[in-house]
Design an enzyme around this catalytic site. Structure first.
Site, PDB file in Angstrom:
ATOM      1  N   GLU A  58       0.221  38.656  53.332  1.00 50.75           N
ATOM      2  CA  GLU A  58      -0.178  37.352  53.845  1.00 50.75           C
ATOM      3  C   GLU A  58       0.584  37.066  55.136  1.00 50.75           C
ATOM      4  O   GLU A  58       1.688  37.583  55.353  1.00 50.75           O
ATOM      5  CB  GLU A  58       0.182  36.234  52.856  1.00 50.75           C
ATOM      6  CG  GLU A  58      -0.651  36.142  51.626  1.00 50.75           C
ATOM      7  CD  GLU A  58      -0.205  34.992  50.743  1.00 50.75           C
ATOM      8  OE1 GLU A  58      -0.929  34.705  49.781  1.00 50.75           O
ATOM      9  OE2 GLU A  58       0.861  34.381  50.994  1.00 50.75           O
TER      10      GLU A  58
ATOM     11  N   ARG B 248      -0.824  28.185  32.378  1.00 48.78           N
ATOM     12  CA  ARG B 248       0.047  27.853  31.257  1.00 48.78           C
ATOM     13  C   ARG B 248       0.708  26.519  31.533  1.00 48.78           C
ATOM     14  O   ARG B 248       0.536  25.922  32.602  1.00 48.78           O
ATOM     15  CB  ARG B 248       1.148  28.915  31.120  1.00 48.78           C
ATOM     16  CG  ARG B 248       1.924  29.126  32.414  1.00 48.78           C
ATOM     17  CD  ARG B 248       3.129  30.003  32.247  1.00 48.78           C
ATOM     18  NE  ARG B 248       3.691  30.442  33.520  1.00 48.78           N
ATOM     19  CZ  ARG B 248       4.468  29.715  34.312  1.00 48.78           C
ATOM     20  NH1 ARG B 248       4.764  28.470  33.961  1.00 48.78           N
ATOM     21  NH2 ARG B 248       4.946  30.212  35.436  1.00 48.78           N
TER      22      ARG B 248
END
Length: 513
Positions: free
Chosen positions: A209, A301
């Site tokens: 990136e 989560r």
């Protein structure tokens, strides 16, 4: 006690596939909902608080997590043997493993979390980037496929311009991540990142990136039910990090305006909907200095820092995880969810900040917890607990709420001063210094802030000659105590030195150091 609506499947017994403070957090939520809880434990955790507080407990293996908490087949077998309806994975361990969520479902149990398909769609950072692009969620410029070799990495990096960031596709917690500032560093950094990713995740896929200088780390909590409702619960500021590990979190963020909150929330909900998401999850973003935000990843989560969102929204995320898993509809609408006041969380870890945050092990001999208005302690230890190297060093989370950020910072400082953990080194004093730091108090933070300020926050190690002098003074004090005048009954007479408490002596020696 809360009750489930008559048209929702009833969860009567939930096995908590975790340990420590998060296991206790889920057990308490179960108790408030009238659900029986089952703890699992390794040999090292047989006497841990979460084992005692659950309604039932099952041993699952030796101390190493690879032989206990990461053994999904043992956990599922334990759930079936005790007649549990569902498994709550907490965070860490098996919480984001697609195969485990699928195995739970195939065993006829409810997985308290997103469906396995949503974990699969977002579990790889490269596939998550592809999904974000399709959902028109902004991402940091970069590749969407794993790099083949150093030549391809160099071509991509030159296209984006240095510096760039190499990231493990299956990664997290900063593992398999390298900042590369010039072409000469690229081949070695790629090899190092791949090796670390392979060791940590069993997958050496790495992508690249563009490196964003000085951004904030801001994340959006989402919550969805099985009936199509998907909501944003607002943002958390998680920029106080060391080596990509979060240390302090707060909600809301000083950098987020109501308009920016809506834009980031809409992007997070769009992404979660594209992934078919249900239950609690978090979309993580980078927020640059101009107010532009870029999707990083989705954590499928419950997050460690969920309490700060709970305190500013009044929504019990863990209870709603259980309710959603039972098929209940969310009763909220987006327009009524807005932050009220300010919440801050400090992660209390068994690490020595003055010694490069090396782990500290031993027995907690004494524990005094802070209390008072707006103070919450989510802990998994008590006096007598053994702290080992087998598990994550986080002992507990100290969370406070205040009507304003300044009030929350002041309250956290007071609460940290009240906290005493004797027997091991902890991060408590480090957090105290952060609360006193003028830049932190102004909210002038970004993800490199802590690395830059760390020397002033942990102090400089004393030179050897000063440590020797401190040791000599301590020895002289001890000798004076031993040679003090004795009373008729043989006990030492009370001298000024003898009247000092152990804590006062420790403080004096700390001052000498």
């Amino acid at each position: 006690m809360a009750t489930f609506p008559s048209d929702a499947p009833r969860l009567r017994k939930v096995l908590v596939a975790n340990r420590g403070e998060i296991a206790l957090r889920v057990i308490r939520a179960c108790r408030e909902l009238g659900i029986r809880s089952v703890a699992v434990y390794s040999e090292a955790d047989a006497r841990s608080p979460h084992v005692r507080e659950a309604d039932e407990a099952v041993a699952i293996g030796p101390a190493p997590s690879s032989e206990s908490y990461l053994r999904g087949e043992r956990i599922i077998d334990a759930a079936k043997r005790v007649g549990a309806d569902a498994i709550h994975p907490g965070y860490g361990f098996l919480s984001e493993r697609e195969w485990f969520a699928r195995a739970v479902e195939e065993a006829g149990l409810v997985f308290v979390g997103p469906p396995a398909s949503a974990i699969a769609a977002t579990g790889s950072k490269t596939s998550a980037r592809q999904l974000a692009i399709r959902a028109e969620v902004p991402v940091v410029p970069g590749t969407t496929e794993a790099l083949r070799d150093a030549d391809e990495a160099r071509q991509v990096a030159e296209r984006f311009g240095f510096p760039v960031l190499l990231k493990a596709a299956a990664g997290g917690g900063g593992k398999g991540m390298r900042v590369v500032r010039e072409a000469a560093e690229l081949a070695g950094a790629l090899e190092s990142a791949q090796r670390e990713a392979r060791n940590a995740f069993g997958d050496d896929a790495v992508y690249v990136e563009k490196y964003v200088e000085g951004p904030r780390h801001v994340e959006i909590q989402v919550l969805g039910d099985r009936h199509g409702t998907l909501l944003s619960l607002g943002e958390r500021e998680c920029s106080v990090q060391r080596r990509h590990q979060k240390m302090i979190e707060e909600a809301p963020s000083v950098a987020v305006t109501p308009e920016l909150r809506r834009a980031m929330s809409d992007a997070a909900v769009r992404f979660a909907r594209a992934a078919g998401y249900v239950n609690a999850g978090t979309c993580e973003f980078l927020l640059d200095q101009d107010g532009a935000f870029y999707f990083l990843e989705m954590n499928t989560r419950l997050q460690v820092e969920h309490p700060v969102t709970e305190l500013v929204t009044g929504i019990d995320i863990v209870q709603w995880q259980l309710r959603v898993a039972a098929g209940e509809r969310l009763p909220f609408v987006q327009e009524e969810i807005a932050p009220r006041g300010w919440a801050i969380e400090c992660r209390i870890t068994s690490e020595d900040p003055a010694n490069d945050f090396l782990p500290s092990t031993g027995t907690i001999r004494y524990l005094h917890l802070p209390s008072g208005p707006g103070v919450r302690w989510d802990g998994g230890v008590e006096a007598g607990s053994e702290v080992t190297l087998f598990y994550d060093p986080m002992l507990a989370k100290l969370i406070v709420w205040g009507p304003t950020r300044d009030a929350a910072v002041d309250r956290m400082h007071r609460a940290l001063e009240e906290l005493t953990v004797d027997g091991i080194e902890t991060s408590r004093d480090f957090h105290l210094r952060v609360m006193e730091d003028p830049e932190f108090r102004r909210g002038d933070i970004e993800i490199q802030w802590l690395e830059r300020r760390l020397p002033s926050l942990i102090g400089v190690a004393p030179p050897p000659e000063l440590r020797e002098k401190a040791a000599l003074v301590a020895a002289l004090l001890a000798e004076r105590d031993r040679s003090a005048p004795r009373r008729a009954d043989g006990a030492a007479a009370a001298s000024p030195a003898a009247q000092l408490s152990a804590w006062a002596r420790a403080a004096r020696l700390d001052g000498l150091r």
